[in-house]
Motif scaffolding. Structure first.
Motif, mmCIF file in Angstrom:
data_model
loop_
_atom_site.group_PDB
_atom_site.id
_atom_site.type_symbol
_atom_site.label_atom_id
_atom_site.label_comp_id
_atom_site.label_asym_id
_atom_site.label_seq_id
_atom_site.Cartn_x
_atom_site.Cartn_y
_atom_site.Cartn_z
ATOM 1 N N THR A 65 33.408 39.310 34.461
ATOM 2 C CA THR A 65 34.873 39.245 34.478
ATOM 3 C C THR A 65 35.334 38.537 35.741
ATOM 4 O O THR A 65 34.820 38.806 36.831
ATOM 5 C CB THR A 65 35.483 40.666 34.460
ATOM 6 N N ASP A 115 34.513 34.017 25.201
ATOM 7 C CA ASP A 115 35.300 33.641 26.373
ATOM 8 C C ASP A 115 36.731 34.060 26.058
ATOM 9 O O ASP A 115 37.389 33.449 25.209
ATOM 10 C CB ASP A 115 35.188 32.138 26.604
ATOM 11 N N ARG A 127 39.625 37.143 32.829
ATOM 12 C CA ARG A 127 38.829 36.268 31.959
ATOM 13 C C ARG A 127 37.474 36.946 31.795
ATOM 14 O O ARG A 127 36.753 37.169 32.775
ATOM 15 C CB ARG A 127 38.643 34.884 32.554
ATOM 16 N N HIS A 128 37.157 37.302 30.558
ATOM 17 C CA HIS A 128 35.902 37.985 30.245
ATOM 18 C C HIS A 128 34.955 37.000 29.563
ATOM 19 O O HIS A 128 35.326 36.373 28.569
ATOM 20 C CB HIS A 128 36.148 39.163 29.302
ATOM 21 N N THR A 138 45.708 39.000 34.928
ATOM 22 C CA THR A 138 45.050 38.188 33.906
ATOM 23 C C THR A 138 43.556 38.199 34.186
ATOM 24 O O THR A 138 43.121 37.804 35.273
ATOM 25 C CB THR A 138 45.586 36.745 33.899
ATOM 26 N N VAL A 169 41.876 36.053 37.131
ATOM 27 C CA VAL A 169 42.443 34.709 37.119
ATOM 28 C C VAL A 169 43.786 34.670 37.832
ATOM 29 O O VAL A 169 44.095 33.727 38.558
ATOM 30 C CB VAL A 169 42.601 34.218 35.656
ATOM 31 N N THR A 181 40.599 35.527 27.466
ATOM 32 C CA THR A 181 41.593 35.785 28.505
ATOM 33 C C THR A 181 42.463 36.944 28.036
ATOM 34 O O THR A 181 42.907 36.968 26.887
ATOM 35 C CB THR A 181 42.460 34.527 28.749
#
Length: 160
Positions: A105, A138, A125-126, A123, A108, A140
């Protein structure tokens, strides 16, 4: 609480989650059946042998749920006020029965909430990554995260 508060979720922070999960045939068949996704690519071995993959694919929504769930203990357990939604979600590589997924993770962005002084919006991102170091998911995601000061006020109020 093991989760991180809004103040701790600084953009650029990267968390490599220790939990890994091998995806099984049962996971795929059960999830697909429960959600009424009866696509033969998930359920029919004979059909899938003739597909471009030559085997059944794991349901992508199961993978999204798995990737999101793996992140909880180190990022949001006990500190989130709610999931606000997903932005862009991609599945660059397929997942097959027997693949093992781990997650990274990255934070962002974050901003103060305009309507709630006790929280902020983060936010995430994984990245779901398989045992071959291929990105399989991918995603968000935006979360409403509690501020540490608000949690401390709640604790003080409960003790009074």
């Amino acid at each position: 609480m093991p989760g991180l508060y809004f103040e701790e979720l600084e953009p650029g922070l990267v968390v490599d989650h220790p939990t890994r999960r091998t995806v099984t045939e049962m996971d795929n068949v059960l999830f697909s059946s429960l959600t009424l996704n009866l696509a033969p690519l998930h359920l029919d071995e004979e059909y899938s042998k003739g597909s471009i993959y030559g085997q059944r694919l794991v349901n992508s929504l199961f993978i999204l749920g798995l990737v999101s769930g793996i992140t909880v203990p180190e990022t949001t357990q006990g500190t989130t006020l709610g999931n606000l939604g997903f932005g862009e979600v991609k599945f660059p590589k397929p997942v097959f029965h027997g693949d093992t997924v781990h997650v990274r993770t990255e934070i962002v962005d974050r901003r103060e909430s305009k309507s709630r002084p006790d929280s902020g919006i983060v936010t995430f991102r994984h990245l779901g990554i398989n045992q071959r170091d291929e990105i399989v998911c991918d995603a968000t995601r935006m979360g409403l995260m509690q501020k540490r000061s608000a949690a401390e006020q709640q604790t003080a109020g409960a003790q009074a």
